[in-house]
Design a protein around this motif. Sequence first.
Motif, PDB file in Angstrom:
ATOM      1  N   VAL A 128       0.822  -1.219   0.000  1.00 38.41           N
ATOM      2  CA  VAL A 128       0.000   0.000   0.000  1.00 38.41           C
ATOM      3  C   VAL A 128       0.853   1.264   0.000  1.00 38.41           C
ATOM      4  O   VAL A 128       0.320   2.370   0.133  1.00 38.41           O
ATOM      5  CB  VAL A 128      -0.952   0.015   1.225  1.00 38.41           C
ATOM      6  N   ILE A 142       0.027   4.162  -2.316  1.00 41.73           N
ATOM      7  CA  ILE A 142      -1.223   4.867  -2.024  1.00 41.73           C
ATOM      8  C   ILE A 142      -1.106   5.681  -0.741  1.00 41.73           C
ATOM      9  O   ILE A 142      -1.423   6.875  -0.705  1.00 41.73           O
ATOM     10  CB  ILE A 142      -2.391   3.862  -1.892  1.00 41.73           C
ATOM     11  N   MET A 198      -0.368  10.164   0.076  1.00 39.50           N
ATOM     12  CA  MET A 198      -1.504  10.802   0.735  1.00 39.50           C
ATOM     13  C   MET A 198      -1.100  11.383   2.083  1.00 39.50           C
ATOM     14  O   MET A 198      -1.375  12.553   2.394  1.00 39.50           O
ATOM     15  CB  MET A 198      -2.639   9.784   0.932  1.00 39.50           C
TER      16      MET A 198
END
Length: 651
Positions: free
Chosen positions: A263, A266, A270
């Motif tokens: 992950v 992602i 962010m």
Amino acid sequence: MAKEELTLNQLAKEIYEGAGGMDNVQSVVHCMTRVRMSVRDDEKVDQAKLKAIPGVLGVVDDEQLQVIIGPGKVNKVAKEMVDIAGVGLGEELPHSSGKDKVNAKAAEMKAAQKAKQKNSPFKALLKDISNIFVPMIPAFVGSGLIAGIAAVLTNLVTAGTLDAGTWQQFIDVMNIMKNGMFSYLVIFTGVNAAQVFGANPTLGGVIGAVVTLTGMNPEAPLTNLFTGDPLAAGQGGILGVIFAVWLLSIVEKKLHQIVPDAVDIIITPMLSLLVIGLLEIFLIMPLAGFISNGMVGGINWVLAVGGAFSGFVLGALFLPMVMFGLHQILTPIHIQMINETGKTMLLPILAMAGAGQVGAAFALWIKLRKDKELTEMIKGALPVGILGIGEPLIYGVTLPLGRPFITACIGGGIGGAVIGAVGGVGAIAIGPSGAALIPLIANGRWWGYVLGLLAAYVGGFVATYFFGIPKDKLAEQKLAEETVVEPTMTTVEPTTTAHATEVFSAVAKGAVHPLEEAADPVFAEKMMGEGYFIEPTDGAIYAPVRGKVSTIFPTKHAIGITTESGMEVLLHMGINTVELDGKPFDIMVNEGQTVTADTEVAKVDLDAIKAAGKGTSMMVLITNMNEIATHVLEKTGPVLASEEVFKATTK
């Protein structure tokens, strides 16, 4: 032809011939022992011819064509080669020869001088700022010239000299082109800062764009945590963006370490944007706003005092305000002055800040004329600087050097003081500064503004010429201007003490190996002389023998030591580590220093060398073997640092 009859020029020309001709050589550099050439066509290289050249000790054809000359001569031969080609060391050779270039000495000595400079956090910061803005210089220059032309036309239209109906559309087109650079400068800064600090460039661009506050609801604006006033786009300025992107690089690298790979693509972007964006909006920008409010009070006080004092203070402090993005707070003041009196008395004084930069740039150009890179940048930035676009000079020239930025500000203060003393010099509209502002000066007082410009030019020039040139740059210039008398190959060899025995030791904890086992054929085939090498287990490196440090190579990977008996000893740290530009090496001694087997001469980052795909062997060689009668490697295998391993006796 006997070896003694070859001059440096002859040796350089014969190396070119053996390498397939000068047109076949792409670039020339050198390390402690070898001339290293990048060639265009390997099939044109005649290794047999190269090996037969008197003065050439050997040839290695690897990623580069390496001609072994030996320490003490290789730098002279390499310099002669680039002088013949008319380029600097490492620069690409043209496909024709004979071009004169006075900068070759400066390029060589500059590298040597930089290797001796002590780094500091402040110097590192200035270097990072330079690396951020130098790639933008072409865009600054191109956009700045367009902006300058548009500003002159706009001012002539405002003054009624040109017809608006005829010229306005041309002005609008040029402004659109100019705004492509200057309106989004924070974004370009964010991208480049991310590349310098090791963050994702696109994330850096987003962080830069945050200060524009795009998307904020004007009916319910975000507020300054320090004052409660609405935040204004641009607060924090360029330096605020750089600071925020530096924080981004830290956060992003940390997240890459802890976020699972599945992950990471992602979550990391962010969280990085969220954390740094919040800090930027609610801390960095408000802090700049808090500072700006204090500066507004200071400006109002200075304006109230009036005269030359006000002019000096405002002219000297304006550029620091621009760097923090605080100059935007002056726009309402200009507009209010124009509405009430028909002119702003503040703008002509503030315009002197850019004029001080111009004067400083001329001083740097004259004083450091041998620095080709700097002078080329100044030549590109000066035209737009004269027109009032100061970013190329600030971020590409004076700020990275440090002291010239301060003396340029002093020049701006001098120009401001002149305008303040003349009095009554105002502009009927706001816009660029520099020469482009002359048509906007009200009531025929343009002569006072021009007088201020000239004073700022002269003030910035004088202050920089006498007080603003960095010491390291002066040292480089002095080295570049020194006349070098090149010796021929008939130079008398240094004498040695007869029948003197020198004891050599292990330069590091590790394992001793005979020279024949070296991974580099130059050392294994003993082209440079006899000796041994250590495969170290730690990075503490000691002197191999008692003597005086004669040479420290600019890339720090090699140290020359001369013993009292006259033996010339080379400590070569690693294999092909010249390509690492000194980064893994921290040299602990100076040229001329006496060392013993207990003297730690360097700290070496072995992991960094291995990560770069280079060997870590610490080579110890006697390079004047014609003076050596006997030598013996007394120990191989595991050793401790400073343990005796090798002996040699002079003739």
